[in-house]
Design a protein around this motif. Sequence first.
Motif, PDB file in Angstrom:
ATOM      1  N   ASP A   1      15.514  -2.898  -5.433  1.00 40.94           N
ATOM      2  CA  ASP A   1      15.427  -1.479  -5.710  1.00 40.94           C
ATOM      3  C   ASP A   1      13.866  -0.824  -5.865  1.00 40.94           C
ATOM      4  OD1 ASP A   1      15.037  -2.104  -8.353  1.00 40.94           O
ATOM      5  OD2 ASP A   1      17.195  -2.054  -8.629  1.00 40.94           O
ATOM      6  N   LYS A   2      13.746   0.301  -5.997  1.00 44.89           N
ATOM      7  CA  LYS A   2      12.369   0.722  -6.121  1.00 44.89           C
ATOM      8  C   LYS A   2      11.940   0.060  -7.658  1.00 44.89           C
ATOM      9  CE  LYS A   2      13.501   5.259  -8.215  1.00 44.89           C
ATOM     10  NZ  LYS A   2      13.676   6.696  -8.170  1.00 44.89           N
ATOM     11  N   GLU A   3      12.693  -0.064  -8.371  1.00 43.84           N
ATOM     12  CA  GLU A   3      12.210  -0.612  -9.916  1.00 43.84           C
ATOM     13  C   GLU A   3      11.724  -2.211  -9.665  1.00 43.84           C
ATOM     14  OE1 GLU A   3      15.112   0.958  -9.569  1.00 43.84           O
ATOM     15  OE2 GLU A   3      14.803   2.854 -10.961  1.00 43.84           O
ATOM     16  N   ASP A   4      12.320  -2.958  -8.857  1.00 41.85           N
ATOM     17  CA  ASP A   4      12.118  -4.230  -8.745  1.00 41.85           C
ATOM     18  C   ASP A   4      10.657  -4.128  -8.115  1.00 41.85           C
ATOM     19  OD1 ASP A   4      12.303  -6.608  -8.437  1.00 41.85           O
ATOM     20  OD2 ASP A   4      13.283  -6.718  -6.660  1.00 41.85           O
ATOM     21  N   LEU A   5      10.365  -3.318  -7.249  1.00 37.99           N
ATOM     22  CA  LEU A   5       8.949  -2.990  -6.236  1.00 37.99           C
ATOM     23  C   LEU A   5       8.220  -2.653  -7.343  1.00 37.99           C
ATOM     24  CD1 LEU A   5       7.249  -3.289  -4.023  1.00 37.99           C
ATOM     25  CD2 LEU A   5       8.276  -1.035  -3.210  1.00 37.99           C
ATOM     26  N   TYR A   6       8.358  -1.643  -8.017  1.00 36.56           N
ATOM     27  CA  TYR A   6       7.463  -1.108  -8.982  1.00 36.56           C
ATOM     28  C   TYR A   6       6.906  -2.257 -10.226  1.00 36.56           C
ATOM     29  CZ  TYR A   6       5.684   1.875 -12.825  1.00 36.56           C
ATOM     30  OH  TYR A   6       4.922   2.702 -13.837  1.00 36.56           O
ATOM     31  N   PHE A   7       7.815  -2.861 -10.599  1.00 38.34           N
ATOM     32  CA  PHE A   7       7.425  -4.054 -11.675  1.00 38.34           C
ATOM     33  C   PHE A   7       6.936  -5.185 -11.080  1.00 38.34           C
ATOM     34  CE2 PHE A   7      10.132  -1.402 -14.197  1.00 38.34           C
ATOM     35  CZ  PHE A   7       9.474  -1.267 -15.574  1.00 38.34           C
ATOM     36  N   TYR A   8       7.003  -5.269  -9.741  1.00 37.58           N
ATOM     37  CA  TYR A   8       6.234  -6.387  -8.860  1.00 37.58           C
ATOM     38  C   TYR A   8       4.588  -5.874  -8.975  1.00 37.58           C
ATOM     39  CZ  TYR A   8       3.963  -8.633  -5.142  1.00 37.58           C
ATOM     40  OH  TYR A   8       3.419  -9.400  -4.371  1.00 37.58           O
ATOM     41  N   LEU A   9       4.670  -4.684  -8.674  1.00 37.99           N
ATOM     42  CA  LEU A   9       3.235  -4.153  -8.628  1.00 37.99           C
ATOM     43  C   LEU A   9       2.442  -4.298  -9.964  1.00 37.99           C
ATOM     44  CD1 LEU A   9       3.474  -1.036  -6.361  1.00 37.99           C
ATOM     45  CD2 LEU A   9       2.559  -3.205  -5.689  1.00 37.99           C
TER      46      LEU A   9
ATOM     47  N   ASN B   1      -7.132   2.870  -7.672  1.00 36.68           N
ATOM     48  CA  ASN B   1      -6.070   2.834  -8.637  1.00 36.68           C
ATOM     49  C   ASN B   1      -5.964   3.841  -9.374  1.00 36.68           C
ATOM     50  OD1 ASN B   1      -5.272  -0.086  -8.390  1.00 36.68           O
ATOM     51  ND2 ASN B   1      -7.405  -0.602  -8.790  1.00 36.68           N
ATOM     52  N   LYS B   2      -6.699   4.991  -9.192  1.00 33.97           N
ATOM     53  CA  LYS B   2      -6.729   6.057 -10.319  1.00 33.97           C
ATOM     54  C   LYS B   2      -5.776   6.588 -10.627  1.00 33.97           C
ATOM     55  CE  LYS B   2      -8.955  10.615 -10.680  1.00 33.97           C
ATOM     56  NZ  LYS B   2      -9.855  11.478 -10.170  1.00 33.97           N
ATOM     57  N   ALA B   3      -4.896   7.037  -9.520  1.00 36.23           N
ATOM     58  CA  ALA B   3      -3.509   8.008  -9.659  1.00 36.23           C
ATOM     59  C   ALA B   3      -2.370   6.848 -10.178  1.00 36.23           C
ATOM     60  CB  ALA B   3      -2.993   8.306  -8.339  1.00 36.23           C
ATOM     61  N   TYR B   4      -2.580   5.806  -9.536  1.00 34.65           N
ATOM     62  CA  TYR B   4      -1.692   4.442  -9.907  1.00 34.65           C
ATOM     63  C   TYR B   4      -1.449   4.211 -11.361  1.00 34.65           C
ATOM     64  CZ  TYR B   4       0.973   0.030 -10.332  1.00 34.65           C
ATOM     65  OH  TYR B   4       1.702  -0.928 -10.811  1.00 34.65           O
ATOM     66  N   LEU B   5      -2.883   4.044 -11.942  1.00 37.26           N
ATOM     67  CA  LEU B   5      -2.632   3.667 -13.379  1.00 37.26           C
ATOM     68  C   LEU B   5      -2.615   4.829 -14.291  1.00 37.26           C
ATOM     69  CD1 LEU B   5      -5.927   1.248 -13.281  1.00 37.26           C
ATOM     70  CD2 LEU B   5      -3.572   0.824 -13.567  1.00 37.26           C
ATOM     71  N   LYS B   6      -2.818   6.187 -13.730  1.00 36.81           N
ATOM     72  CA  LYS B   6      -2.762   7.205 -14.509  1.00 36.81           C
ATOM     73  C   LYS B   6      -1.222   7.477 -14.844  1.00 36.81           C
ATOM     74  CE  LYS B   6      -3.523  12.181 -14.966  1.00 36.81           C
ATOM     75  NZ  LYS B   6      -4.356  13.208 -14.022  1.00 36.81           N
ATOM     76  N   ASN B   7      -0.506   7.312 -13.594  1.00 43.45           N
ATOM     77  CA  ASN B   7       1.011   7.493 -13.768  1.00 43.45           C
ATOM     78  C   ASN B   7       1.708   6.403 -14.504  1.00 43.45           C
ATOM     79  OD1 ASN B   7       1.904   9.732 -12.541  1.00 43.45           O
ATOM     80  ND2 ASN B   7       2.195   8.834 -10.335  1.00 43.45           N
TER      81      ASN B   7
ATOM     82  N   LEU C   1       0.725  -1.175   0.035  1.00 41.52           N
ATOM     83  CA  LEU C   1       0.108  -0.044   0.088  1.00 41.52           C
ATOM     84  C   LEU C   1       0.861   1.182  -0.023  1.00 41.52           C
ATOM     85  CD1 LEU C   1      -2.788   1.355   0.115  1.00 41.52           C
ATOM     86  CD2 LEU C   1      -2.592   1.121   2.596  1.00 41.52           C
ATOM     87  N   SER C   2       1.834   1.254   0.846  1.00 37.01           N
ATOM     88  CA  SER C   2       2.862   2.332   0.775  1.00 37.01           C
ATOM     89  C   SER C   2       3.339   2.569  -0.554  1.00 37.01           C
ATOM     90  CB  SER C   2       3.766   2.154   2.004  1.00 37.01           C
ATOM     91  OG  SER C   2       3.528   1.954   3.085  1.00 37.01           O
ATOM     92  N   ALA C   3       3.776   1.428  -1.120  1.00 39.84           N
ATOM     93  CA  ALA C   3       4.493   1.672  -2.418  1.00 39.84           C
ATOM     94  C   ALA C   3       3.670   2.103  -3.290  1.00 39.84           C
ATOM     95  CB  ALA C   3       5.214   0.252  -2.799  1.00 39.84           C
ATOM     96  N   LYS C   4       2.218   1.706  -3.439  1.00 42.20           N
ATOM     97  CA  LYS C   4       1.480   1.954  -4.465  1.00 42.20           C
ATOM     98  C   LYS C   4       1.130   3.680  -4.100  1.00 42.20           C
ATOM     99  CE  LYS C   4      -1.907  -0.474  -6.138  1.00 42.20           C
ATOM    100  NZ  LYS C   4      -3.043  -1.594  -6.381  1.00 42.20           N
ATOM    101  N   GLU C   5       1.037   4.135  -3.001  1.00 38.71           N
ATOM    102  CA  GLU C   5       0.748   5.625  -2.680  1.00 38.71           C
ATOM    103  C   GLU C   5       1.857   6.247  -3.333  1.00 38.71           C
ATOM    104  OE1 GLU C   5       0.393   5.769   1.489  1.00 38.71           O
ATOM    105  OE2 GLU C   5      -1.702   4.966   1.491  1.00 38.71           O
ATOM    106  N   GLU C   6       3.188   5.735  -3.220  1.00 43.68           N
ATOM    107  CA  GLU C   6       4.209   6.596  -3.564  1.00 43.68           C
ATOM    108  C   GLU C   6       4.331   6.550  -5.117  1.00 43.68           C
ATOM    109  OE1 GLU C   6       8.108   8.834  -3.591  1.00 43.68           O
ATOM    110  OE2 GLU C   6       6.204   8.711  -2.165  1.00 43.68           O
ATOM    111  N   PHE C   7       3.699   5.638  -5.974  1.00 46.01           N
ATOM    112  CA  PHE C   7       3.936   5.213  -7.131  1.00 46.01           C
ATOM    113  C   PHE C   7       2.632   5.891  -7.885  1.00 46.01           C
ATOM    114  CE2 PHE C   7       6.312   1.448  -6.466  1.00 46.01           C
ATOM    115  CZ  PHE C   7       7.808   2.042  -6.667  1.00 46.01           C
ATOM    116  N   SER C   8       1.588   6.213  -7.259  1.00 50.28           N
ATOM    117  CA  SER C   8       0.508   7.134  -7.580  1.00 50.28           C
ATOM    118  C   SER C   8       0.815   8.530  -7.359  1.00 50.28           C
ATOM    119  CB  SER C   8      -0.512   6.691  -6.723  1.00 50.28           C
ATOM    120  OG  SER C   8      -1.142   5.268  -6.575  1.00 50.28           O
ATOM    121  N   ARG C   9       1.590   8.938  -6.439  1.00 51.44           N
ATOM    122  CA  ARG C   9       1.945  10.315  -6.228  1.00 51.44           C
ATOM    123  C   ARG C   9       2.995  10.871  -7.521  1.00 51.44           C
ATOM    124  NH1 ARG C   9       5.897  13.400  -3.819  1.00 51.44           N
ATOM    125  NH2 ARG C   9       7.236  11.720  -3.534  1.00 51.44           N
TER     126      ARG C   9
END
Length: 204
Positions: A55-63, A106-112, A19-27
């Motif tokens: 790293d953060k890329e690893d987490l991003y692509f996991y999501l 998912n709104k901000a996350y998918l938009k990004n 959830l914390s990661a998704k919030e950051e990648f949504s921001r």
Amino acid sequence: MPKQTFYHLPKEKKDTLILSAKEEFSRVPLHEASIANIIKSAGIPRGSFYQYFDDKEDLYFYLLDEFTQNTNRRVMTILRRKQGNLTETLIDLFQHIVHNRHNQDNKAYLKNVFLNMNFKIENTLARSMYEENQKSHYQSLLKLVKTDHLNIKSEQELNDMIEIMVSVTIHNLVRVFVLNLTEEEALTKYINQIELLKKGFQKE
């Protein structure tokens, strides 16, 4: 992909980190995202983060992979409901994503994701089903596709057709977010392009 230590985390701790990661990648987009913000929100030390992800890329692509796998499961469900009609399945899926893009989870996350599309992101969205751990899923999908009305001569041509249609789908999803299209505008454009693919461009 996550390290084994991540999978061994208690569900609550795992969910908090995600959830914390998704919030950051949504921001912010990936290149602006901060591990410091993620671990602060999740309440974990920096050292623990690197026990879970490289790293953060690893987490991003996991999501992103999780989102794609959920989408793949939806495709299978729709394909069965549409009795193997691939174009109707993709139109239904496209409409579902566009309709639900304002979902607050998912709104901000998918938009990004779609506004900052690059080759690696598109490749993850389009090709996750081709990865080793998804091959059985993809073969199951192929078996569901009704091909007797398609002008294809081999499984390779079916693969190529699916790849083209998925690329068109992703391109249109990017347009939805870039141009802030209404659902009607997005669906009209997408269906027009799918219909063009169905009938082809060259006269016999």
